[in-house]
Design a protein around this motif. Structure first.
Motif, mmCIF file in Angstrom:
data_model
loop_
_atom_site.group_PDB
_atom_site.id
_atom_site.type_symbol
_atom_site.label_atom_id
_atom_site.label_comp_id
_atom_site.label_asym_id
_atom_site.label_seq_id
_atom_site.Cartn_x
_atom_site.Cartn_y
_atom_site.Cartn_z
ATOM 1 N N UNK A 103 -43.250 -1.595 -0.101
ATOM 2 C CA UNK A 103 -42.127 -2.507 -0.272
ATOM 3 C C UNK A 103 -40.963 -2.118 0.642
ATOM 4 N N UNK A 104 -40.769 -0.809 0.837
ATOM 5 C CA UNK A 104 -39.716 -0.358 1.748
ATOM 6 C C UNK A 104 -39.982 -0.855 3.165
ATOM 7 N N UNK B 21 -37.491 -5.608 -8.710
ATOM 8 C CA UNK B 21 -37.521 -4.688 -7.594
ATOM 9 C C UNK B 21 -37.904 -3.265 -8.016
ATOM 10 N N UNK B 22 -39.034 -2.818 -7.522
ATOM 11 C CA UNK B 22 -39.533 -1.443 -7.736
ATOM 12 C C UNK B 22 -39.837 -1.073 -9.187
ATOM 13 N N UNK C 109 -30.671 -12.259 -0.426
ATOM 14 C CA UNK C 109 -29.255 -11.877 -0.358
ATOM 15 C C UNK C 109 -28.997 -10.996 0.863
ATOM 16 N N UNK C 110 -29.871 -10.003 1.045
ATOM 17 C CA UNK C 110 -29.677 -9.046 2.134
ATOM 18 C C UNK C 110 -29.826 -9.722 3.498
ATOM 19 N N UNK D 190 -36.233 4.598 1.701
ATOM 20 C CA UNK D 190 -35.886 5.644 0.747
ATOM 21 C C UNK D 190 -37.090 6.490 0.350
ATOM 22 N N UNK E 144 -33.626 -10.301 -3.869
ATOM 23 C CA UNK E 144 -32.901 -9.192 -3.249
ATOM 24 C C UNK E 144 -32.880 -9.360 -1.727
ATOM 25 N N UNK F 92 -37.341 4.992 -3.800
ATOM 26 C CA UNK F 92 -36.743 3.653 -3.895
ATOM 27 C C UNK F 92 -36.242 3.385 -5.315
ATOM 28 N N UNK F 93 -35.104 2.700 -5.392
ATOM 29 C CA UNK F 93 -34.410 2.513 -6.663
ATOM 30 C C UNK F 93 -34.890 1.247 -7.372
ATOM 31 N N UNK F 94 -34.969 1.322 -8.688
ATOM 32 C CA UNK F 94 -35.379 0.143 -9.471
ATOM 33 C C UNK F 94 -34.162 -0.707 -9.824
ATOM 34 N N UNK F 95 -34.295 -2.010 -9.666
ATOM 35 C CA UNK F 95 -33.231 -2.908 -10.116
ATOM 36 C C UNK F 95 -33.842 -3.959 -11.038
ATOM 37 N N UNK F 96 -33.740 -3.756 -12.351
ATOM 38 C CA UNK F 96 -34.371 -4.668 -13.306
ATOM 39 C C UNK F 96 -33.794 -6.082 -13.208
ATOM 40 N N UNK F 97 -34.674 -7.058 -13.326
ATOM 41 C CA UNK F 97 -34.229 -8.454 -13.356
ATOM 42 C C UNK F 97 -33.955 -9.062 -11.997
ATOM 43 N N UNK F 98 -34.021 -8.234 -10.938
ATOM 44 C CA UNK F 98 -33.801 -8.769 -9.593
ATOM 45 C C UNK F 98 -35.119 -8.658 -8.828
#
Lengths: 479, 250
Positions: B154-155, B142-143, B101-102, B84, B98, B87-93
């Motif tokens: 990170x990407x 994440x991010x 899971x992926x 991206x 991440x 890149x998008x932030x995902x708090x707490x993950x």
């Protein structure tokens, strides 16, 4: 498309909606002094307890149902409820072998094995169905340490002095409308006493199940932690799916003496009603802990996913100097659920500290309110509070509300309050998807991340349950 | 690998892609260049399956399958990765969580068993070296609070973890200083094999000094107006995009 996911996620069926076919011994519908005498006689209670109940009942008749919560429901007909229902058993079973196999199966089906040998982890369980406790496990093991863990009824018979001394000492009979009602008609619940200096070696837990129709559940839990003791207590609950609303009005009291630490965790999964808002439990609960001794500590952690209406403010009275209280909460509402929940932290002693972390998640047409009070009294020199209230919205038909009240009477107090409201982002979901994660798992991941600070407070095995439950409750509700 | 035919797409009433044709074969690196607003990032987003964009015409085939019929997560599991631009932030993950899971969803799709904690950790250690990323960064949300360089690194770390067939790098060079750029490009080059392909979307020639393309395409007003070898990028750099605009107008 995201809209569809929301629909899908929110349309998930309730998992524990089945009923068990067991014969029930019940009181006739309605509430009056006769019924209270009936309950008291059924339970073979001492005279003082009957008087206590009657006093509560008389006070209740003079009280008014509170209207300040941010919830709407049709008036409750208190004469249309059965106040006592018990699975028919010959006598209170002495051991697990004597428990009706049908009842054991009920709990097995809920994933709670009451057979001790089958339990891998050390969790002692008190299983309450409708109005009575049917079994308590690991009693002997705990007794060796002087720990008393039994049903409330048993405690009344075997430890009347402790019950009499502490019952109502944290939540007075006339504290509020629902607590007064509970005090009049409570039927069972759990009792726990941890002696001086004892660290309870296993998690204690009570599992509540409403089974019978038209029945209210009014249980009472009393936890007494003597000086320097520690206990972690868990509470779980489910109910069958029924079209009518059922009332649950419980009272939980925690009494913590000097240096005692009590951790109380709840995963609340009462039947929330269907997609149209039909049926579901009205959950009006009073939970309060008293940090009576200095340096005592009480922590509440709750994951609220069920009930049509939740009205619940687990609170701490910080009376002992340097005592502390914590409240960690995740409240999820979906479809037509309504939650008005939060906490009260009453700082009385010097150097008392409290911490509030509340995470609300609203989806569907639900309304989710945080209501909290931080009150610092005059003598609470150097009291500190930190509050954080976050709201997460999924979809555009739900609501999130925050009602924080702060009263400070001592100018050395230090109060911090943070609040945020956010929407689950399509960007976040897309990012997850781009890594190969399907939409449902993506929502679960994001929501669990959001609630992480609270979930990590839960004991391990409960945390896993709670994570699954969050994902399940929100299935179909991305926005 | 990837076959794009007459791809047209719009967002709202705004037609952005106006008939893109592009063939990407295994082992090839393609650069998509063009002035701001030419549709570069839109092309990347459409390939990844972003919902805001509506495909109005054309077809895209990926490894013999109809790409446009797949959901974004299916595309990813089939082997498309997009780095991206933001890149998008995902708090707490955490990145670790991440990625676990992926990686396991992708593995399940490929008929492989999910990785246990130990094998996952060793895979992670190996890939971390590739982009010179620190474990402590991967344990953070994440991010969230990452610097621009950390996000991009990170990407590429995620790219390494997921081992896709086709990587689309959307303006990966933006916000990178020269050292970070080199590390990121190094990582990408190490991952490149003859059965994989890369599409590099970029505004500047700079990144292409490190990730050397086989083909360069110039996008203008939603169409590829010029294609050539790597020297085209240099020419663009020297003459500027006005040169392309003028030649299209002429």
């Amino acid at each position: 498309m995201s809209k569809d996911i929301i629909e899908e996620f929110t349309s998930r069926e309730y998992e524990h909606g089945w009923t068990t076919n067991i014969e029930v011994d019940a009181a006739p519908k309605g509430l009056n002094e006769e019924i209270i005498r009936f309950i008291s006689a059924k339970k073979n209670e001492p005279e003082w307890l009957l008087e206590w109940r009657l006093k509560a009942y008389r006070q209740w008749t003079r009280m008014k149902e509170p209207t300040w919560p941010n919830v709407k429901y049709p008036p409750i007909d208190y004469q249309d409820i059965i106040y006592y229902a018990a699975p028919k058993q010959k006598a209170r079973p002495e051991s697990l072998e004597d428990v009706d196999p049908e009842l054991l199966k009920t709990f097995e089906k809920l994933g709670i094995s009451l057979v001790e040998q089958k339990r891998l982890t050390g969790v002692a369980v008190d299983a309450v169905i409708d109005s009575v406790s049917v079994a308590t496990t690991f009693k002997e093991t705990l007794a060796e340490l002087g720990i008393i863990f039994c049903s409330f009824s048993e405690a009344v018979q075997k430890h009347p002095d402790l019950v009499r001394k502490y019952m109502g000492s944290v939540v007075p009979v006339n504290d509020n409308y629902f607590a007064a009602l509970n005090s009049a008609v409570f039927t069972d619940g759990s009792f726990c006493y941890i002696p001086k200096g004892v660290r309870c070696p296993m998690e204690l837990s009570t599992y509540f199940r409403i089974n019978a129709a038209n029945t209210g559940q009014f249980e009472r839990t009393l936890i007494i932690a003597d000086e320097g003791s520690y206990v972690s207590y868990l509470e779980g609950c489910t109910a069958p799916m029924r079209d009518e609303h059922q009332l649950h009005a419980a009272v939980v009291e925690i009494y913590a003496m000097k240096n005692a630490h009590v951790k109380y965790s709840t995963v609340q999964n009462w039947y929330p009603g269907d997609k149209e808002g039909k049926g579901g439990i009205y959950n009006f609960v009073t939970k309060r802990g008293l940090c009576a001794g200095e340096h005592s500590k009480i922590s509440w952690t709750q994951v609220e996913t069920g009930s049509a209406i939740t009205w619940k403010y687990p609170s701490c009275i910080l009376k002992g100097d340097y005592s502390s209280g914590e409240f960690y909460s995740v409240a999820v509402t979906n479809n037509y659920q309504q939650a008005d929940t939060g906490t009260k932290m009453i700082h009385i002693g010097k150097g008392t500290r409290s911490r509030i972390v509340s995470k609300g998640i609203s989806a569907g047409h639900s309304q989710n309110s945080y209501r909290g009070q931080v009150h610092v009294l005059k003598r609470a020199e150097g009291a500190r509070n930190f509050s954080q209230c976050d709201s997460l919205l999924m979809g555009d038909k739900c609501g999130a509300h925050t009602f924080p009240y702060i009263d400070v009477e001592n100018n050395t107090a230090h109060i911090e309050h943070e609040a945020t409201t956010s929407k689950i982002g399509e960007d976040q979901i897309f990012y997850c998807q781009q890594r190969g994660i399907d939409e449902e798992s993506a929502v679960a991941l994001i929501v669990n991340g959001y609630a992480r600070e609270v979930l990590k407070q839960l004991p391990m095995e409960f945390a896993v349950e709670a994570q699954k439950l969050l994902a399940l409750t929100l299935e179909g509700s991305v926005g | 690998m990837l076959s794009i035919k007459n791809l047209c797409a719009k967002i709202g009433d705004n037609q952005i892609l106006n008939g893109i044709d592009l063939e990407v074969k295994p082992g090839e690196i393609h650069a998509i260049m063009g002035p701001n607003g030419s549709g570069k990032s839109t092309l990347a987003s459409v390939l990844a399956g972003r919902e805001e964009f509506e495909v109005t015409d054309g077809s895209v085939e990926f490894l013999g399958k109809d790409l446009l019929a797949m959901s974004p997560d299916e595309r990813a599991r089939e082997g498309i990765f997009m780095a991206f631009q933001y890149p998008v932030e995902i708090p707490g993950v955490s990145t670790v969580n991440f990625m676990k899971t992926a990686v396991n969803q992708v593995r399940t799709h490929r008929g492989l068993p999910a990785l246990d904690a130990v094998s996952f950790l060793s895979l992670m250690k190996e890939k971390m070296k590739l982009v010179d990323i620190d474990q402590s960064l991967l344990n953070r949300s994440l991010n969230e609070g990452f610097s621009g360089g950390e996000k991009k690194r990170n990407e590429i770390f995620q790219l390494a973890m997921l081992d896709p067939r086709l990587a689309i790098l959307d303006e990966t060079d933006s916000g990178l200083d020269i050292d970070a750029l080199r590390i990121v490009a190094d990582g990408v080059n190490k991952l490149m094999t003859k059965d994989k392909s890369i599409i590099v979307v970029t505004h500047y020639q700079r990144l292409l000094e490190y990730i050397v393309p086989d083909f360069v395409h110039v996008l203008y007003k939603g169409k590829i107006v010029k294609s050539g070898g790597k020297e085209l990028a240099l020419e663009l750099e020297a003459k500027g995009y006005d040169w392309v605009k003028d030649s299209v107008a002429a």
